[in-house]
Design a protein around this motif. Structure first.
Motif, PDB file in Angstrom:
ATOM      1  N   ARG A 337       0.820  -1.225   0.000  1.00 44.58           N
ATOM      2  CA  ARG A 337       0.000   0.000   0.000  1.00 44.58           C
ATOM      3  C   ARG A 337       0.848   1.267   0.000  1.00 44.58           C
ATOM      4  N   ASP A 338       2.105   1.197   0.388  1.00 45.93           N
ATOM      5  CA  ASP A 338       3.023   2.336   0.256  1.00 45.93           C
ATOM      6  C   ASP A 338       2.445   3.640   0.798  1.00 45.93           C
ATOM      7  N   GLY A 339       1.956   3.605   2.011  1.00 50.80           N
ATOM      8  CA  GLY A 339       1.455   4.820   2.643  1.00 50.80           C
ATOM      9  C   GLY A 339      -0.001   5.120   2.386  1.00 50.80           C
ATOM     10  N   LEU A 340      -0.683   4.262   1.630  1.00 46.16           N
ATOM     11  CA  LEU A 340      -2.120   4.453   1.432  1.00 46.16           C
ATOM     12  C   LEU A 340      -2.855   3.850   2.624  1.00 46.16           C
ATOM     13  N   HIS A 341      -3.600   4.678   3.326  1.00 49.75           N
ATOM     14  CA  HIS A 341      -4.385   4.235   4.483  1.00 49.75           C
ATOM     15  C   HIS A 341      -5.778   3.849   3.986  1.00 49.75           C
TER      16      HIS A 341
END
Length: 529
Positions: A337-341
């Motif tokens: 997700r690389d920082g996607l919440h």
């Protein structure tokens, strides 16, 4: 029109007809896939081949390629009639038939020169090693002949989608020299995965090839493309030739009438303006079921990038490479997700775990059906049950009777045209395969449905049926997030849309949506970067 008689074809095959078929038939069990199909393709013409879901287009193309053996019929290739039952892939190649399919058949990590060599063999030295200088020289000659302005040393992955398709076409046709030796190029949905501006580039190249004497069979479900590029069209319906159109006879109304059997455009669910079907009705949006937020992007402030409500259909627009498909995969947990919440109605999703997303009510239909979703050699029943195995098993063992019974219900509910639940998925047309994949997930009654190019490569009839299934799911409370490179489709299907650039949601377009409005929003963001 039921097709052309052999007596009509025979005198003309050796002159202006590049390819002809007479009474070609193919039966699968109780299904008559091709029923005495007769047609002719004029030399030097772009000949459209169209038809609705299960019309027989794919089976006919496979018969031309020699990978499907007809029950009877014959083909005229380069002026010589042959028994269609004796037609093989080797005979197809020797007869000058060349095929380029919608799935990208080039190798992205190899250079243009290497991809061209794979179509005929590498140039070699007397010691049988690769003569790279000669190979690049030959590649430059091929690229120049087909007016493809790329460097032979460029990796394919760095080319635009249209340029990749043109290299694939050049690879198929590179050994054709004199105009009188040219065969027939069969293009199967060549623009299915191309954005709109790339489609124009490819169509311009195809017109140029035809003007130079190349005969092209253009298989497509996109009416506007067929109208703009073809000189003649054959429409199949229920395995038979429904109509043959030439010149000014080729129009939106005549194509729809042939595909649907004479229904009015409105009855066929086709818009006279863009062919995208009826617009999704406005619905009351329920409580939020999905919230997306970026927390570690340097050039974006931290905020809720998207809040999706129950029963809402939201489109995702963006240029190819914008990260729109990756965004769906991040939500589902296929990629990091690389920082996607990601927050669902019951709380946040932590980690990249597909099983957890499924347990929490998320469903995902990927873009590449054949590679990422379909189990082509398994039965339709097995493809349907794969996401719901517990309901069809006892003590860890799958009960085939339960599996087939559930499949029969889903086949009826989702209007899948199939000979039986036990038939392999490959026996179905592309549109019916896609409905099986959609039914696989919707039987779980998901809270969130992620759709990536849901109607790519399917005909207009299947497209409208899939749209209706998506609208029905939304009306039942499922929130839908849909990616499509066809902005007309998003305008017809979605209540509102977001624009993605470099993996970020950078703009929101409220409804009612229009294709022009979405196009302006996408390019406005690209120009600002």
């Amino acid at each position: 029109m039921s097709g052309l008689m052999a007596s009509d074809l025979e005198p003309r095959v050796a002159s202006r007809v590049a390819l002809a078929a007479e009474n070609v038939s193919k039966t699968y069990g109780a299904t008559r896939a091709l029923d005495d199909v007769s047609l002719e393709v004029s030399a030097g013409a772009i000949h459209g081949l169209m038809g609705g879901n299960g019309s027989g287009k794919s089976t006919f193309i496979k018969a031309l390629a020699g990978v499907v053996t007809p029950d009877h019929g014959r083909l005229a290739l380069r002026g010589e009639w042959v028994d269609a039952r004796a037609h093989t892939p080797a005979r197809a190649k020797a007869s000058g038939l060349h095929f380029v399919h919608q799935q990208n058949s080039t190798f992205p990590d190899l250079t243009v020169a290497e991809n061209l060599a794979l179509g005929r063999g590498f140039e070699s030295t007397p010691l049988k090693s690769i003569a790279w200088g000669a190979q690049k020289t030959r590649a430059r000659s091929v690229l120049q002949r087909f007016e493809i302005d790329v460097d032979p040393d460029t990796p394919m992955v760095r080319l635009s989608p249209a340029a990749q398709m043109m290299v694939a076409i050049a690879r198929a046709l590179q050994d054709q020299d004199a105009a009188d030796e040219r065969g027939v190029l069969v293009l199967d949905e060549p623009t299915a995965s191309l954005p709109k501006h790339e489609v124009d580039v490819l169509l311009t190249a195809l017109r140029r090839y035809a003007e130079d004497g190349q005969t092209i069979i253009y298989v497509s479900h996109r009416l506007e493309e067929v109208i703009s590029i073809t000189q003649e069209v054959t429409v199949l319906r229920n395995g038979r030739v429904a109509s043959r159109l030439v010149g000014e006879q080729i129009s939106h109304d005549s194509l729809v009438a042939g595909i649907t059997g004479g229904q009015t455009i409105a009855a066929a669910g086709v818009s006279a303006s863009d062919g995208s079907g009826r617009r999704s009705p406005d619905v009351p949006v329920g409580a939020p079921v999905l919230t997306l937020r970026r927390t570690s992007r340097d050039r974006r402030t931290n905020h809720d990038a998207l809040v999706l409500g129950a029963g809402e259909i939201v489109g995702i627009a963006g240029l190819l490479g914008s990260g729109r498909s990756r965004l769906l995969k991040q939500v589902f947990g296929v990629v990091p997700r690389d920082g996607l919440h990601v927050e669902l109605s019951g709380g946040p999703l932590t980690g990249s775990d597909v099983r957890e997303a499924m347990k929490r009510g998320v469903a995902f239909v990927p873009e590449d059906r054949l590679r990422e979703a379909a189990l082509p050699e398994l039965s339709i029943a097995e493809n349907l049950s794969i996401t719901n195995l517990r309901q069809h098993s006892r003590a860890g063992w799958i009960k085939p009777s339960r599996e087939r019974g559930a499949a029969k219900q889903l086949i009826a509910e989702f209007a899948v045209r199939a000979p039986s639940p036990s038939a392999p998925l490959t026996a179905l047309s592309g549109g019916n395969q896609q409905k099986v994949i959609l039914a696989r997930w919707l039987q779980r009654r998901p809270e969130i449905l992620l759709l990536d190019e849901p109607t790519q490569g399917v005909d207009i009839g299947a497209r409208n049926e899939i749209h209706e299934l998506v609208r029905a799911a939304a009306a039942a409370g499922t929130a839908v997030l849909v990616v499509s490179s066809d902005l007309g489709e998003l305008a017809a299907l979605a209540h509102r849309a977001v624009v993605v650039s470099d993996g970020d949601i950078v703009d929101t377009v409220d409804g009612p949506l229009t294709e022009d409005g979405l196009n302006d929003a996408v390019y406005a963001q690209e120009k600002s970067l």
